[in-house]
Design a protein around this motif. Sequence first.
Motif, PDB file in Angstrom:
ATOM      1  N   ASN A   1       0.480  -1.666  -0.050  1.00 59.50           N
ATOM      2  CA  ASN A   1      -0.172   0.125  -0.254  1.00 59.50           C
ATOM      3  C   ASN A   1       1.030   1.435   0.198  1.00 59.50           C
ATOM      4  OD1 ASN A   1      -1.962  -1.474  -0.140  1.00 59.50           O
ATOM      5  ND2 ASN A   1      -2.837  -0.595   2.084  1.00 59.50           N
ATOM      6  N   TRP A   2       0.079   2.115  -0.758  1.00 59.33           N
ATOM      7  CA  TRP A   2       1.040   3.604  -0.371  1.00 59.33           C
ATOM      8  C   TRP A   2       0.107   4.588   0.201  1.00 59.33           C
ATOM      9  CZ3 TRP A   2       1.877   6.589  -5.968  1.00 59.33           C
ATOM     10  CH2 TRP A   2       2.780   5.652  -6.441  1.00 59.33           C
ATOM     11  N   SER A   3       0.906   5.540   1.687  1.00 54.64           N
ATOM     12  CA  SER A   3       0.632   5.841   2.621  1.00 54.64           C
ATOM     13  C   SER A   3       0.431   7.443   2.424  1.00 54.64           C
ATOM     14  CB  SER A   3       1.039   5.321   4.365  1.00 54.64           C
ATOM     15  OG  SER A   3       1.901   4.913   4.176  1.00 54.64           O
ATOM     16  N   SER A   4       0.775   8.508   3.229  1.00 56.91           N
ATOM     17  CA  SER A   4       0.999   9.635   3.532  1.00 56.91           C
ATOM     18  C   SER A   4       0.993   9.960   1.401  1.00 56.91           C
ATOM     19  CB  SER A   4       2.532  10.142   2.959  1.00 56.91           C
ATOM     20  OG  SER A   4       2.792  10.107   4.525  1.00 56.91           O
ATOM     21  N   TYR A   5      -1.087   9.711   1.344  1.00 61.60           N
ATOM     22  CA  TYR A   5      -0.563   9.576  -0.656  1.00 61.60           C
ATOM     23  C   TYR A   5      -2.185  10.285  -0.316  1.00 61.60           C
ATOM     24  CZ  TYR A   5      -1.185   9.650  -5.029  1.00 61.60           C
ATOM     25  OH  TYR A   5      -1.269   9.655  -6.644  1.00 61.60           O
ATOM     26  N   PRO A   6      -2.375  11.438  -1.226  1.00 63.12           N
ATOM     27  CA  PRO A   6      -1.661  12.247  -2.060  1.00 63.12           C
ATOM     28  C   PRO A   6      -0.926  13.061  -1.404  1.00 63.12           C
ATOM     29  CG  PRO A   6      -4.486  13.039  -1.727  1.00 63.12           C
ATOM     30  CD  PRO A   6      -4.211  12.013  -0.545  1.00 63.12           C
ATOM     31  N   PRO A   7       0.115  13.641  -2.064  1.00 61.65           N
ATOM     32  CA  PRO A   7       1.508  14.152  -1.474  1.00 61.65           C
ATOM     33  C   PRO A   7       0.609  15.535  -1.276  1.00 61.65           C
ATOM     34  CG  PRO A   7       1.630  13.039  -3.433  1.00 61.65           C
ATOM     35  CD  PRO A   7       0.224  12.991  -3.541  1.00 61.65           C
ATOM     36  N   HIS A   8       1.163  15.982   0.436  1.00 62.61           N
ATOM     37  CA  HIS A   8       0.691  17.135   0.871  1.00 62.61           C
ATOM     38  C   HIS A   8       1.874  17.319   1.674  1.00 62.61           C
ATOM     39  CE1 HIS A   8       1.298  14.224   4.048  1.00 62.61           C
ATOM     40  NE2 HIS A   8       0.874  14.621   4.737  1.00 62.61           N
TER      41      HIS A   8
ATOM     42  N   ILE B   1      -3.050  20.178   6.291  1.00 62.45           N
ATOM     43  CA  ILE B   1      -2.428  20.161   5.540  1.00 62.45           C
ATOM     44  C   ILE B   1      -2.391  20.748   3.757  1.00 62.45           C
ATOM     45  CG2 ILE B   1      -1.301  18.148   6.374  1.00 62.45           C
ATOM     46  CD1 ILE B   1      -3.527  16.433   4.615  1.00 62.45           C
ATOM     47  N   ARG B   2      -2.280  20.968   2.863  1.00 61.40           N
ATOM     48  CA  ARG B   2      -2.640  21.403   1.233  1.00 61.40           C
ATOM     49  C   ARG B   2      -2.364  19.969   0.563  1.00 61.40           C
ATOM     50  NH1 ARG B   2      -2.698  27.214  -0.874  1.00 61.40           N
ATOM     51  NH2 ARG B   2      -2.847  28.511   1.370  1.00 61.40           N
ATOM     52  N   ASP B   3      -2.995  19.262   0.176  1.00 61.01           N
ATOM     53  CA  ASP B   3      -2.566  17.987  -0.746  1.00 61.01           C
ATOM     54  C   ASP B   3      -2.058  19.248  -2.128  1.00 61.01           C
ATOM     55  OD1 ASP B   3      -3.869  16.753   0.689  1.00 61.01           O
ATOM     56  OD2 ASP B   3      -6.265  16.255   0.037  1.00 61.01           O
TER      57      ASP B   3
END
Length: 286
Positions: free
Chosen positions: A155-162, A252-254
């Motif tokens: 899996n991918w986490s910290s996603y979407p990049p922010h 945060i901002r995506d």
Amino acid sequence: MEWTRLMVLDLAPGEVYAHAAGECEWIVLPLSGGCRIRETASPAFEARGPGQSPGGGPEVFQLRGRAGVFDGTTDFAYLPRDGHAEIEAAAGGRFALAGARCERRLPARYGPAADVPVELRGAGHCSRQVNNFAAADAFPADRLIAVEVLTPGGNWSSYPPHKHDEHHPGEESRLEEIYYFEIAPHGDTPGLGYQRVTPSPAGKTDILTEVRTGDAVLIPDGWHGPSMAAPGHDMYYLNVMAGPGRTRKWLIRDHPDHGWIRGSWDGQDIDPRLPFPTRPRTEDHR
């Protein structure tokens, strides 16, 4: 890093580590094993505001800990600035000290494992689990924000990049961040993963790196993510955040090219491998 601090201690059975807090507040978080903490206020401490006092001491906390980072939430202890502590692991273990430069001296406190809010984020191959033990709305601190993220292999986490490297009231906080990783092995094969950070208008940090157990990635600025767990190797990371703002918030901002992915989660299920075992409770916050 200007605001954030991280130390990871590997203590042998019976070993004692003497810790001076200095100008930082700290949380002692067991990664494996338990420990006894004896905290004393610095004699030179002076009260810094109404209702604050040097206090007595010592405070003693017995942390039960856990077998490892994938084996449940853990209890922890908050240590204030300007104090000293002794950390003793009777049976040995590994312990993270997450810190932040701060101004106020808050009381030393114990955080029970059962009170740690556990959150599931994302869906499908973007599913991950967040243990919000010292999130801004979960545990009081002056500057420090810290959470644990567990990502199933593949899996991918910290996603979407922010990002959170600029101050925009109500929209984005200015926070440095440290990622500390532990990756589950597969039998005798060590685990690995990858971390990406791309430049933002606030800075030039540009990283694509392989990460293994014991590695840390420093993120003073930039769009960060994804954190990629190799198939067959569950990924753990500890996030340590702090910044100059007096309001302690994680805003945060995506990344504008990738934020659309959140809309795709509505039609997907959370990865059935989550939550990891022995969770006190779970909440679904997509």
